[in-house]
Design a protein around this motif. Structure first.
Motif, short mmCIF file in Angstrom:
data_model
loop_
_atom_site.label_atom_id
_atom_site.label_comp_id
_atom_site.label_asym_id
_atom_site.label_seq_id
_atom_site.Cartn_x
_atom_site.Cartn_y
_atom_site.Cartn_z
N LYS A 153 2.65 46.22 59.85
CA LYS A 153 3.03 47.46 60.52
C LYS A 153 3.48 48.48 59.49
CE LYS A 153 6.09 45.61 63.21
NZ LYS A 153 7.17 45.43 64.21
N ILE A 154 3.44 49.76 59.84
CA ILE A 154 3.78 50.80 58.88
C ILE A 154 5.26 50.71 58.51
CG2 ILE A 154 1.92 52.31 59.64
CD1 ILE A 154 3.97 53.95 61.19
N TYR A 155 5.59 51.24 57.33
CA TYR A 155 6.93 51.10 56.76
C TYR A 155 8.03 51.58 57.71
CZ TYR A 155 11.00 52.20 53.88
OH TYR A 155 12.28 52.32 53.38
N VAL A 156 7.82 52.74 58.32
CA VAL A 156 8.87 53.28 59.19
C VAL A 156 9.13 52.36 60.38
CG1 VAL A 156 7.30 54.72 60.59
CG2 VAL A 156 9.70 55.36 60.34
N THR B 57 1.60 50.24 65.97
CA THR B 57 1.54 48.86 65.48
C THR B 57 0.13 48.29 65.62
OG1 THR B 57 3.73 48.69 66.51
CG2 THR B 57 2.94 46.75 65.36
N ALA B 58 -0.87 49.19 65.56
CA ALA B 58 -2.29 48.81 65.68
C ALA B 58 -2.55 47.99 66.95
CB ALA B 58 -2.76 48.05 64.44
N GLY C 125 -1.82 50.99 60.57
CA GLY C 125 -2.16 50.03 59.52
C GLY C 125 -3.15 48.97 59.99
N PRO C 126 -3.19 47.82 59.34
CA PRO C 126 -4.18 46.80 59.65
C PRO C 126 -3.75 45.89 60.79
CG PRO C 126 -2.83 46.08 57.83
CD PRO C 126 -2.35 47.46 58.17
N LEU C 127 -4.70 45.13 61.30
CA LEU C 127 -4.38 44.00 62.16
C LEU C 127 -3.76 42.90 61.31
CD1 LEU C 127 -7.50 43.83 64.51
CD2 LEU C 127 -5.26 44.80 64.99
N HIS C 128 -3.07 42.00 61.95
CA HIS C 128 -2.29 41.01 61.20
C HIS C 128 -3.15 39.95 60.52
CE1 HIS C 128 1.15 38.72 59.97
NE2 HIS C 128 0.87 37.69 60.76
#
Length: 546
Positions: free
Chosen positions: A140-143, A332-333, A377-380
């Motif tokens: 997930k993105i930093y924020v 969170t994608a 961002g990416p998937l996990h």
């Protein structure tokens, strides 16, 4: 994100308990390739992480299980390794936790609250580094990573106040009616003992925090098993908590941890010493957990799947609808349990809203999750990418039309395009399936009754939202014939929750509630106590026994 989407609107007018993921392997990885050894990731050392990390904590660190490697979803490069628990170490940890409970249960509740306050402060001190780790390991993105740690901090603050408020009432006894004079009736609440917490990859800090902070002030000890794909986050959080316990001269096993896979999760579900098992994950695995816990008549708290809907009526403020729908569907994608997966649009606004949302989707900044400018961002895992492709193919076969997205992105890591699909019937099998990826199914409806029925017809019942200015409709939505979900919103998205309100859902979502309101009662057992302070023995119901 909202400012960006609104700008686009103006322009228009002008996810384990059962098995380890293949992305977590035991294969040998060269130390020089580990991200933990690269200068730009030196902050990992601040969290106590190294090339090889112990995955068991029960007052002392250990881990003799088969080594697993944690990978970064943004580039699929190895971060570091973890040694999880063996079954023998699990048994030792449970025994130590039970011994620690004997100490912790005797600590007055306000003092327990003070320890939890210190845990919150310790997390504050590491919030940037820990948030960066969540971003690096989960994707997930930093924020969002920092925000997730903040949720643990916030629930610690909430628990501090709660530690001085929990308790049962003094109830009117029949002594008031002279049937049983000299009697008092009270309700006593006591801890359940050992609380087992199994968390999912998508919130590797916050979900543990929701359970841990409340369980602790209630007088319980905790045993945590995090997701197999985010073991470094589990280790880092446990190190922070362990330091607080040590400073207070308390047993470390009060907050124990065992990294692991199916064997550890199954053991926790079947273990009669676990007074409450809190499980967050898929509905499929949750069913297995529920059966194992119920077989021993145990107590469980299940936070499972969601197939959440936003319903947009003809009178809705579309300047609220568009950013809400985009944020809730791509945040969170698409890997939140509260992600919007179904967008139901009244036929009068359907085409306009689809056009606006599609434009907003094309402006979403996609990139490395630790880059401050990234919104998506990416998937996990690689498996999630395959699930994404399979869901799109099924949607096409069932009559769906691809509006945007639908492809894997040509870059390192597990990146896919956020996707919108229209034209599917409301009861299409894929629409009723929770696919933990960024796919939004847009449905067209005509009447309020139709929309409410579609919201409730799926098996899950987590989060739901309507957008309208009609106050009568609002209260029908909140009432007995409205949404059947645990979270029922108006003019805000389905995603997100506040710690002051209990979080959870109905039906196949599991029925559990975490965090605020009176959810603390799940972590305690209740006793109804009658005290005779007279010299007589009057019997209930006026019975005479001589």
């Amino acid at each position: 994100l909202i400012r960006l989407i609104r700008a686009g609107c103006k322009h228009k007018h002008k996810h384990t308990l059962i098995k380890l993921s293949p992305s977590v392997g035991a294969a040998a990885v060269n130390m020089s390739t580990l991200l933990v050894n690269r200068p730009q990731y030196s902050w990992l050392r601040e969290l106590g992480l190294s090339e090889d990390n112990d995955g068991v904590y029960n007052g002392s660190w250990g881990g003799q299980g088969q080594v697993v490697t944690s990978y970064c979803p943004a580039n699929n490069e190895p971060i570091a390794r973890v040694r999880p628990a063996t079954m023998a170490e699990y048994e030792e940890t449970v025994q130590k936790a039970q011994e620690a409970w004997k100490v912790w249960a005797d600590v007055p509740a306000p003092k327990r609250g003070e320890v939890v306050r210190q845990i919150g402060d310790a997390l504050r001190g590491k919030i940037k580094a820990l948030g960066s780790l969540v971003s690096l390991e989960m994707g997930k993105i930093y924020v969002e990573g920092v925000g997730e740690v903040q949720e643990y901090v916030d629930v610690c603050d909430y628990a501090v106040g709660l530690s001085r408020m929990i308790g049962g009432p003094i109830l009117p006894s029949e002594s008031e009616f002279r049937l049983r004079p000299g009697h008092a009736l009270i309700e006593q609440w006591n801890p359940v003992g050992l609380v087992g917490v199994i968390t999912a990859f998508n919130f590797p800090v916050a979900v543990y925090g929701w359970n841990n902070a409340i369980a602790l002030i209630c007088g319980n000890v905790c045993l945590w098993k995090g997701a197999p794909t985010t073991p470094l986050t589990s280790v880092a959080v446990t190190r922070i908590v362990a330091e607080v316990l040590e400073r207070n001269h308390l047993p470390g096993a009060i907050c124990s941890m065992t990294c692991g896979g199916a064997d550890i999760g199954t053991a926790m579900a079947k273990d009669e010493r676990v007074g409450l098992l809190s499980f967050t994950g898929s509905t499929q695995v949750g069913k297995q957990v529920a059966m194992m816990v119920q077989e021993r008549f145990g107590r469980q708290l299940l936070e499972l799947g969601g197939n959440n809907a936003i319903i947009v009526f003809e009178d809705a403020d579309l300047n609220l609808v568009v950013p809400s729908a985009v944020f809730a569907s791509v945040g969170t994608a698409g890997q939140r349990c509260t992600t919007t997966r179904r967008l139901m649009l009244h036929e009068s606004v359907h085409d306009d809203v689809v056009e606006r949302i599609a434009k907003a989707y094309k402006q979403i900044r996609i990139g490395d999750p630790w880059d401050p400018s990234t919104l998506y961002g990416p998937l996990h895992t690689k498996q999630a990418v395959q699930q994404y492709l399979a869901a799109i193919e099924q949607a096409k076969q069932q009559g769906g039309t691809l509006v945007c997205g639908g492809k894997i992105m040509d870059r390192p890591g597990n990146y896919v395009e956020p996707t919108i699909i229209t034209g599917l019937p409301h009861d299409a099998p894929i629409v009723h399936t929770e696919t933990f990826v960024p796919i939004l199914y847009v449905l067209k409806f005509k009447t309020e009754d139709e929309a409410f029925a579609w919201n409730n017809e799926v098996k899950q019942g987590l989060s739901s939202s309507i957008f309208t200015k009609d106050m009568g409709r609002v209260f029908r939505w909140l009432g007995p014939k409205g949404s059947d979900c645990g979270i029922v919103n108006v003019n805000i998205p389905t995603s997100g929750a506040e710690i002051g309100g209990a979080f959870g859902g109905e039906k196949h979502t599991g029925g559990g509630r975490e965090s605020g309101s009176d959810s603390w009662k799940q972590y305690m057992r209740r006793s109804t106590c009658t005290i005779n302070y007279s010299k007589d023995l009057p019997l209930a119901q006026g019975i005479k026994f001589e």
